[in-house]
Enzyme design. Structure first.
Site, PDB file in Angstrom:
ATOM      1  CE1 TYR A 182      -3.825  -2.405   5.157  1.00  0.00           C
ATOM      2  CE2 TYR A 182      -3.280  -0.099   4.842  1.00  0.00           C
ATOM      3  CZ  TYR A 182      -3.635  -1.329   4.322  1.00  0.00           C
ATOM      4  OH  TYR A 182      -3.783  -1.486   2.966  1.00  0.00           O
ATOM      5  CB  SER A 193      -0.881   0.010   1.250  1.00  0.00           C
ATOM      6  OG  SER A 193      -1.675   1.181   1.288  1.00  0.00           O
TER       7      SER A 193
HETATM    8  P1  NAP Z   1     -11.202  -6.455   0.329  1.00  0.00           P
HETATM    9  O1  NAP Z   1     -12.095  -5.984  -0.742  1.00  0.00           O
HETATM   10  O2  NAP Z   1     -11.640  -6.408   1.757  1.00  0.00           O
HETATM   11  O3  NAP Z   1     -10.753  -7.953  -0.017  1.00  0.00           O
HETATM   12  C1  NAP Z   1      -9.863  -8.640   0.819  1.00  0.00           C
HETATM   13  C2  NAP Z   1      -9.676 -10.043   0.295  1.00  0.00           C
HETATM   14  O4  NAP Z   1      -8.753 -10.734   1.161  1.00  0.00           O
HETATM   15  C3  NAP Z   1     -10.963 -10.854   0.309  1.00  0.00           C
HETATM   16  O5  NAP Z   1     -10.935 -11.764  -0.770  1.00  0.00           O
HETATM   17  C4  NAP Z   1     -10.879 -11.583   1.635  1.00  0.00           C
HETATM   18  O6  NAP Z   1     -11.713 -12.736   1.612  1.00  0.00           O
HETATM   19  C5  NAP Z   1      -9.388 -11.923   1.650  1.00  0.00           C
HETATM   20  N1  NAP Z   1      -8.861 -12.206   2.991  1.00  0.00           N
HETATM   21  C6  NAP Z   1      -8.921 -11.446   4.121  1.00  0.00           C
HETATM   22  N2  NAP Z   1      -8.325 -12.079   5.135  1.00  0.00           N
HETATM   23  C7  NAP Z   1      -7.870 -13.266   4.646  1.00  0.00           C
HETATM   24  C8  NAP Z   1      -7.173 -14.365   5.204  1.00  0.00           C
HETATM   25  N3  NAP Z   1      -6.830 -14.393   6.514  1.00  0.00           N
HETATM   26  N4  NAP Z   1      -6.866 -15.413   4.419  1.00  0.00           N
HETATM   27  C9  NAP Z   1      -7.216 -15.410   3.106  1.00  0.00           C
HETATM   28  N5  NAP Z   1      -7.876 -14.412   2.510  1.00  0.00           N
HETATM   29  C10 NAP Z   1      -8.199 -13.348   3.284  1.00  0.00           C
HETATM   30  O7  NAP Z   1      -9.789  -5.656   0.308  1.00  0.00           O
HETATM   31  P2  NAP Z   1      -9.075  -4.836  -0.865  1.00  0.00           P
HETATM   32  O8  NAP Z   1      -9.387  -3.412  -0.674  1.00  0.00           O
HETATM   33  O9  NAP Z   1      -9.281  -5.484  -2.157  1.00  0.00           O
HETATM   34  O10 NAP Z   1      -7.545  -5.040  -0.399  1.00  0.00           O
HETATM   35  C11 NAP Z   1      -6.742  -6.061  -0.949  1.00  0.00           C
HETATM   36  C12 NAP Z   1      -5.284  -5.743  -0.656  1.00  0.00           C
HETATM   37  O11 NAP Z   1      -4.991  -4.451  -1.184  1.00  0.00           O
HETATM   38  C13 NAP Z   1      -4.951  -5.678   0.831  1.00  0.00           C
HETATM   39  O12 NAP Z   1      -3.677  -6.237   1.043  1.00  0.00           O
HETATM   40  C14 NAP Z   1      -4.951  -4.196   1.124  1.00  0.00           C
HETATM   41  O13 NAP Z   1      -4.119  -3.885   2.199  1.00  0.00           O
HETATM   42  C15 NAP Z   1      -4.414  -3.645  -0.184  1.00  0.00           C
HETATM   43  N6  NAP Z   1      -4.763  -2.241  -0.452  1.00  0.00           N
HETATM   44  C16 NAP Z   1      -6.053  -1.843  -0.714  1.00  0.00           C
HETATM   45  C17 NAP Z   1      -6.318  -0.516  -1.043  1.00  0.00           C
HETATM   46  C18 NAP Z   1      -7.699  -0.022  -1.427  1.00  0.00           C
HETATM   47  O14 NAP Z   1      -7.862   1.172  -1.727  1.00  0.00           O
HETATM   48  N7  NAP Z   1      -8.705  -0.862  -1.476  1.00  0.00           N
HETATM   49  C19 NAP Z   1      -5.266   0.421  -1.040  1.00  0.00           C
HETATM   50  C20 NAP Z   1      -3.989  -0.002  -0.745  1.00  0.00           C
HETATM   51  C21 NAP Z   1      -3.741  -1.346  -0.468  1.00  0.00           C
HETATM   52  P3  NAP Z   1     -12.216 -13.454   2.990  1.00  0.00           P
HETATM   53  O15 NAP Z   1     -12.603 -12.363   3.938  1.00  0.00           O
HETATM   54  O16 NAP Z   1     -13.332 -14.320   2.547  1.00  0.00           O
HETATM   55  O17 NAP Z   1     -11.057 -14.254   3.471  1.00  0.00           O
END
Ligand code: NAP
Length: 258
Positions: free
Chosen positions: A157, A143
């Site tokens: 985080y 991130s």
């Molecule tokens: P999201 O929509 O909440 O999706 C998270 C995914 O991770 C889901 O598929 C969830 O499925 C899975 N997950 C969570 N805990 C898990 C575990 N213990 N084991 C296996 N799978 C797990 O999140 P997102 O926004 O797409 O974020 C994805 C990544 O991008 C993260 O690493 C986040 O830090 C990073 N990120 C996001 C943003 C943003 O703007 N969205 C910005 C910077 C970085 P289950 O809950 O079913 O396991």
């Protein structure tokens, strides 16, 4: 050039948000894609949506990346289905809010377990097959928050996302002799389902401080992941690349063109 056809790709956290965007780009490029997450309902929905997007197969695997046994079972299931693993997108992550003054040890541990240990366990579990691939690829989703910026309520985080980069650099050195590259993508604000729920005013406010004038999409992250997975990216390793529409560049909100 730039073919991913037939590659075996695991996307942790591939059932939703950025991971689903990554899985979709790989599927469209002809890769065989395994979507890994905990909720089987979300996995099934993602697999149905991705089915037929490309020439390759799409499977779902239930896995918790914070559990090394579960990661090993995930890797075994992917190898059973696809015969090997060429690419691991270690994307699963969580971001619960916890102000520093009240953050509990459990809240801190949970974020580090998933975001940091989850990366290490997933890489370890896939490693024998990444080595066998002869051109293995590990792509971490970090991130901008932590490595470059901060945000009140997300100190644990931010620490976890910066820790991913420390892991990446030494993993890249250790695995280079096996022709495996390890890189990290640093997304800015990406329009996922979760963020869309925050409402139009919130999203418009965020877009105003991004030089590109809009939030990113999950596919924006997927496109860089796909490039890093190609044979042509074999000489890129240990790098942290922001995909943020210039979000980290302005000195102040006034620096963004109206
Ligand atoms: P999201 O929509 O909440 O999706 C998270 C995914 O991770 C889901 O598929 C969830 O499925 C899975 N997950 C969570 N805990 C898990 C575990 N213990 N084991 C296996 N799978 C797990 O999140 P997102 O926004 O797409 O974020 C994805 C990544 O991008 C993260 O690493 C986040 O830090 C990073 N990120 C996001 C943003 C943003 O703007 N969205 C910005 C910077 C970085 P289950 O809950 O079913 O396991």
């Amino acid at each position: 050039m730039f073919s991913l056809a037939g590659k075996s790709v695991v996307v942790t956290g591939g059932s939703k948000g950025i991971g689903r965007g990554i899985a979709s780009v790989f599927a469209a490029a002809g890769a065989n894609v395994a979507v890994a997450a905990r909720s089987t309902a979300d996995i099934d929905a993602a697999v149905s949506a991705l089915d037929g997007v490309g020439e390759g197969a799409v499977i779902g695997v239930a896995a918790d990346v914070s559990d090394p046994d579960s990661c090993r079972a995930m890797a075994a299931a992917v190898v059973d289905a696809f015969g090997g693993i060429d690419v691991l997108c270690a994307n699963a992550g969580i971001f619960p809010e916890a102000p520093l003054a009240t953050m509990t040890p459990e809240e801190l541990a949970q974020v580090l377990d998933v975001n940091v240990k989850g990366n290490v366990f997933a890489v370890q579990a896939c490693l024998p097959w990444l080595i066998a691939s002869g051109r293995g690829r590990v792509i971490l989703t970090s991130s901008i928050t932590g490595p470059i910026t901060g945000f009140p309520g997300w100190s644990h985080y931010g620490a976890s996302k910066a820790a991913q980069l420390g892991f990446m650099r030494t993993a890249a050195i250790e695995l280079a002799p096996q022709a495996i590259t390890v890189n990290a993508i640093l997304p800015g604000n990406i329009l996922t389902e979760g963020l869309a729920d925050m409402g139009d005013d919130y999203l418009a406010g965020m877009a105003r401080v991004i030089p590109a004038g809009a939030l990113g999409t999950p596919a924006d992250i997927g496109h860089l992941a796909a490039f890093l997975a190609t044979d042509e990216a074999a000489y890129i390793t240990g790098q942290a690349i922001a995909v943020d529409g210039g979000q980290v560049l302005p000195e102040s909100p006034d620096a963004v063109a109206p």
